[in-house]
Design a protein around this motif. Structure first.
Motif, PDB file in Angstrom:
ATOM      1  N   TYR A 122     -21.897 -74.848  -9.158  1.00  0.00           N
ATOM      2  CA  TYR A 122     -20.746 -75.247  -9.983  1.00  0.00           C
ATOM      3  C   TYR A 122     -20.183 -76.586  -9.528  1.00  0.00           C
ATOM      4  CZ  TYR A 122     -20.308 -71.296 -13.095  1.00  0.00           C
ATOM      5  OH  TYR A 122     -20.536 -70.396 -14.104  1.00  0.00           O
TER       6      TYR A 122
ATOM      7  N   PHE B 222     -21.627 -78.361 -13.060  1.00  0.00           N
ATOM      8  CA  PHE B 222     -20.746 -77.965 -14.162  1.00  0.00           C
ATOM      9  C   PHE B 222     -19.955 -79.187 -14.627  1.00  0.00           C
ATOM     10  CE2 PHE B 222     -16.868 -76.241 -16.029  1.00  0.00           C
ATOM     11  CZ  PHE B 222     -17.273 -75.095 -16.694  1.00  0.00           C
TER      12      PHE B 222
ATOM     13  N   TYR C 233     -18.434 -78.744 -21.146  1.00  0.00           N
ATOM     14  CA  TYR C 233     -17.881 -77.401 -21.349  1.00  0.00           C
ATOM     15  C   TYR C 233     -16.808 -77.443 -22.443  1.00  0.00           C
ATOM     16  CZ  TYR C 233     -15.574 -72.959 -20.255  1.00  0.00           C
ATOM     17  OH  TYR C 233     -15.029 -71.702 -20.331  1.00  0.00           O
TER      18      TYR C 233
ATOM     19  N   GLY D 161     -10.819 -73.579 -14.655  1.00  0.00           N
ATOM     20  CA  GLY D 161     -11.761 -74.490 -15.298  1.00  0.00           C
ATOM     21  C   GLY D 161     -11.033 -75.761 -15.693  1.00  0.00           C
TER      22      GLY D 161
ATOM     23  N   THR E 225      -9.467 -76.235 -18.452  1.00  0.00           N
ATOM     24  CA  THR E 225      -8.697 -75.886 -19.661  1.00  0.00           C
ATOM     25  C   THR E 225      -7.232 -75.563 -19.361  1.00  0.00           C
ATOM     26  OG1 THR E 225      -9.073 -73.486 -19.584  1.00  0.00           O
ATOM     27  CG2 THR E 225     -10.818 -74.813 -20.562  1.00  0.00           C
TER      28      THR E 225
ATOM     29  N   ASP F  43      -9.113 -73.717  -9.338  1.00  0.00           N
ATOM     30  CA  ASP F  43     -10.535 -73.612  -9.695  1.00  0.00           C
ATOM     31  C   ASP F  43     -11.404 -73.859  -8.469  1.00  0.00           C
ATOM     32  OD1 ASP F  43     -12.271 -73.136 -12.157  1.00  0.00           O
ATOM     33  OD2 ASP F  43     -13.268 -74.837 -11.226  1.00  0.00           O
ATOM     34  N   TYR F  44     -12.669 -73.468  -8.622  1.00  0.00           N
ATOM     35  CA  TYR F  44     -13.666 -73.623  -7.561  1.00  0.00           C
ATOM     36  C   TYR F  44     -14.063 -75.084  -7.391  1.00  0.00           C
ATOM     37  CZ  TYR F  44     -17.960 -72.300  -5.035  1.00  0.00           C
ATOM     38  OH  TYR F  44     -18.952 -72.140  -4.110  1.00  0.00           O
TER      39      TYR F  44
ATOM     40  N   CYS G 160      -9.994 -72.711  -5.309  1.00  0.00           N
ATOM     41  CA  CYS G 160     -10.045 -71.264  -5.039  1.00  0.00           C
ATOM     42  C   CYS G 160     -11.483 -70.766  -5.027  1.00  0.00           C
ATOM     43  CB  CYS G 160      -9.241 -70.492  -6.088  1.00  0.00           C
ATOM     44  SG  CYS G 160     -10.038 -70.392  -7.678  1.00  0.00           S
TER      45      CYS G 160
ATOM     46  N   VAL H 113     -12.980 -66.854  -5.678  1.00  0.00           N
ATOM     47  CA  VAL H 113     -12.643 -65.436  -5.892  1.00  0.00           C
ATOM     48  C   VAL H 113     -13.439 -64.508  -4.988  1.00  0.00           C
ATOM     49  CG1 VAL H 113     -11.959 -65.776  -8.300  1.00  0.00           C
ATOM     50  CG2 VAL H 113     -14.317 -65.120  -7.768  1.00  0.00           C
ATOM     51  N   ASN H 114     -14.513 -65.042  -4.392  1.00  0.00           N
ATOM     52  CA  ASN H 114     -15.319 -64.198  -3.512  1.00  0.00           C
ATOM     53  C   ASN H 114     -14.765 -64.114  -2.093  1.00  0.00           C
ATOM     54  OD1 ASN H 114     -17.388 -63.458  -5.439  1.00  0.00           O
ATOM     55  ND2 ASN H 114     -17.994 -65.606  -5.393  1.00  0.00           N
TER      56      ASN H 114
ATOM     57  N   LEU I 173      -9.372 -65.913 -16.801  1.00  0.00           N
ATOM     58  CA  LEU I 173     -10.102 -65.767 -18.059  1.00  0.00           C
ATOM     59  C   LEU I 173     -11.513 -66.315 -17.930  1.00  0.00           C
ATOM     60  CD1 LEU I 173      -7.295 -66.916 -20.547  1.00  0.00           C
ATOM     61  CD2 LEU I 173      -7.634 -64.682 -19.507  1.00  0.00           C
ATOM     62  N   LEU I 174     -12.489 -65.480 -18.233  1.00  0.00           N
ATOM     63  CA  LEU I 174     -13.894 -65.887 -18.317  1.00  0.00           C
ATOM     64  C   LEU I 174     -14.422 -66.486 -17.015  1.00  0.00           C
ATOM     65  CD1 LEU I 174     -13.638 -67.618 -21.830  1.00  0.00           C
ATOM     66  CD2 LEU I 174     -14.512 -65.321 -21.364  1.00  0.00           C
ATOM     67  N   ALA I 175     -13.833 -66.135 -15.903  1.00  0.00           N
ATOM     68  CA  ALA I 175     -14.244 -66.765 -14.648  1.00  0.00           C
ATOM     69  C   ALA I 175     -14.981 -65.810 -13.708  1.00  0.00           C
ATOM     70  CB  ALA I 175     -13.035 -67.355 -13.934  1.00  0.00           C
TER      71      ALA I 175
ATOM     72  N   ALA J  31     -18.517 -66.097 -11.527  1.00  0.00           N
ATOM     73  CA  ALA J  31     -18.432 -66.341 -10.084  1.00  0.00           C
ATOM     74  C   ALA J  31     -19.108 -65.247  -9.250  1.00  0.00           C
ATOM     75  CB  ALA J  31     -16.968 -66.448  -9.673  1.00  0.00           C
TER      76      ALA J  31
ATOM     77  N   TYR K   4     -24.978 -68.892 -20.036  1.00  0.00           N
ATOM     78  CA  TYR K   4     -24.341 -69.802 -20.994  1.00  0.00           C
ATOM     79  C   TYR K   4     -24.693 -71.237 -20.670  1.00  0.00           C
ATOM     80  CZ  TYR K   4     -20.511 -70.862 -17.642  1.00  0.00           C
ATOM     81  OH  TYR K   4     -19.777 -71.267 -16.558  1.00  0.00           O
TER      82      TYR K   4
HETATM   83  N1  SAH Z   1     -10.897 -70.130 -17.387  1.00  0.00           N
HETATM   84  C1  SAH Z   1     -11.601 -71.175 -18.096  1.00  0.00           C
HETATM   85  C2  SAH Z   1     -12.945 -71.552 -17.439  1.00  0.00           C
HETATM   86  C3  SAH Z   1     -14.011 -70.515 -17.415  1.00  0.00           C
HETATM   87  S1  SAH Z   1     -15.618 -71.209 -16.974  1.00  0.00           S
HETATM   88  C4  SAH Z   1     -11.765 -70.765 -19.535  1.00  0.00           C
HETATM   89  O1  SAH Z   1     -11.128 -69.801 -19.975  1.00  0.00           O
HETATM   90  O2  SAH Z   1     -12.473 -71.423 -20.289  1.00  0.00           O
HETATM   91  C5  SAH Z   1     -15.909 -70.443 -15.434  1.00  0.00           C
HETATM   92  C6  SAH Z   1     -15.077 -71.053 -14.335  1.00  0.00           C
HETATM   93  O3  SAH Z   1     -15.264 -70.281 -13.145  1.00  0.00           O
HETATM   94  C7  SAH Z   1     -15.453 -72.491 -13.974  1.00  0.00           C
HETATM   95  O4  SAH Z   1     -14.320 -73.297 -14.062  1.00  0.00           O
HETATM   96  C8  SAH Z   1     -15.926 -72.396 -12.528  1.00  0.00           C
HETATM   97  O5  SAH Z   1     -15.658 -73.542 -11.749  1.00  0.00           O
HETATM   98  C9  SAH Z   1     -15.188 -71.172 -12.052  1.00  0.00           C
HETATM   99  N2  SAH Z   1     -15.799 -70.552 -10.861  1.00  0.00           N
HETATM  100  C10 SAH Z   1     -17.110 -70.488 -10.538  1.00  0.00           C
HETATM  101  N3  SAH Z   1     -17.256 -69.883  -9.341  1.00  0.00           N
HETATM  102  C11 SAH Z   1     -16.008 -69.566  -8.895  1.00  0.00           C
HETATM  103  C12 SAH Z   1     -15.524 -68.944  -7.726  1.00  0.00           C
HETATM  104  N4  SAH Z   1     -16.342 -68.504  -6.762  1.00  0.00           N
HETATM  105  N5  SAH Z   1     -14.178 -68.781  -7.606  1.00  0.00           N
HETATM  106  C13 SAH Z   1     -13.340 -69.200  -8.579  1.00  0.00           C
HETATM  107  N6  SAH Z   1     -13.758 -69.790  -9.718  1.00  0.00           N
HETATM  108  C14 SAH Z   1     -15.079 -69.970  -9.873  1.00  0.00           C
END
Ligand code: SAH
Length: 293
Positions: free
Chosen positions: A41, A45, A50, A95, A97, A115-116, A171, A173-174, A193-195, A199, A234
């Motif tokens: 990422y 990324f 995106y 992300g 957004t 974000d990561y 950040c 999340v792991n 959302l969608l993260a 991850a 994706y």
């Molecule tokens: N929340 C946004 C982005 C989702 S895309 C939306 O709703 O569109 C997925 C996101 O997860 C990316 O920004 C990516 O950098 C983040 N991501 C990937 N690995 C991660 C991790 N280990 N911890 C936190 N975020 C992570």
């Protein structure tokens, strides 16, 4: 070995999200190519790709617009005055957004985004500071203002988001402490959302990540998450990224195991355009952290 970068993927997709035949053939090579994940990422990324693919809204593909509307409608319901609100909201995996904050900015005193990748935070910062080349979120902002009853107030809302976002943090999340050593107060709401499905490498990691996010909440605080279900990959530009395939039951169970009560789990069968992302439906979930969690 990473694949060579092709022409912008989305240029060859029509409004319905269909690829031209030539593209389908050319993409076969990429299908067999690298699947990016984890640390990739940070280098692979591309925020602008995106945004162009998934958040073009009025000028974008129909399926992606429907997904964004589903998301904005649910966020509006969740964060409308009289609903959830409070002092601190932490957005995890923001992300590039800001759409996710358009309703929340009205009911929280302070928002922390994270974000990561630095590149994503930089993209958000560009928008916050109204820098040249910042993404234009105004169609989505106007849509939310219309939900609230007055489309003409979109500039006020943009100003409010800019005022309410106080910090941008990295950040992961792991990690048991997803925000590392940053001094952050316990949150009234954690939004992600969608993260997590991007991850986490497997369901055990997903369960742990949910626990890590719950750890950021006050007792009684809320976790709000949107999950692309049964998703496996994706596209971001010409790069293909791994996604952990999740069922709605897995999401609910992970929240319960982390000591949360699931208050809402809104399923929708909508999908992204196949050219961009393979998924089967979404669920928008609101959960509350129990006193003992
Ligand atoms: N929340 C946004 C982005 C989702 S895309 C939306 O709703 O569109 C997925 C996101 O997860 C990316 O920004 C990516 O950098 C983040 N991501 C990937 N690995 C991660 C991790 N280990 N911890 C936190 N975020 C992570």
């Amino acid at each position: 070995m990473k694949l060579p970068i092709g022409r912008a993927w989305e240029e060859r997709v029509d409004k319905m999200g269909n690829r031209s035949r030539g593209e389908a053939e050319r993409s076969t090579a990429r299908m067999e190519g690298e699947l990016y994940k984890g640390e990739d990422y940070k280098t692979e990324f591309q925020p602008q790709n995106y945004l162009k693919t998934y958040y073009a809204f009025d000028s974008g593909t129909i399926a992606e617009n429907e997904v964004l509307k589903f998301n904005l409608n649910n966020l509006f319901e969740t964060f409308s005055p009289g609903g959830m609100g409070g002092d601190i909201l932490i957005d995890i995996g923001s992300g590039p957004t800001i759409y996710q904050l358009l309703s929340a900015c009205e009911v929280f005193r302070e928002i922390i985004m994270s974000d990561y990748t630095e590149l994503n935070l930089r993209e958000v910062d560009k928008w916050l500071k109204k820098e040249l080349g910042a993404y234009d979120w105004s169609p989505a902002v106007q849509y939310v203002c219309e939900l609230e009853g007055d489309r003409s107030k979109w500039q006020e809302k943009e100003a409010r988001v800019r005022r309410t976002v106080k910090r941008l943090l990295t950040c992961d999340v792991n990690q048991p402490r997803p925000l590392g050593s940053a001094q952050v107060p316990a949150a009234d709401c954690v939004l992600s959302l969608l993260a997590l499905e991007c991850a986490c490498r497997d369901v055990d990691a997903y369960r742990a990540a949910i626990q890590n996010l719950v750890g950021l909440l006050k007792p009684g605080g809320h976790l709000v998450t949107l999950v692309a279900l049964r998703c496996c990959e994706y596209m971001v530009g010409s790069r293909k990224f791994f996604v952990l395939s999740l069922e709605q039951e897995t999401v609910e169970k992970a929240l319960q195991e982390a000591g949360c009560q699931v208050l809402k789990c809104q399923y929708s069968p909508i999908k992204y355009s196949e050219a961009f992302c393979l998924n089967e439906g979404f669920c928008f979930v609101v959960a509350r952290k129990g006193p003992g969690a």
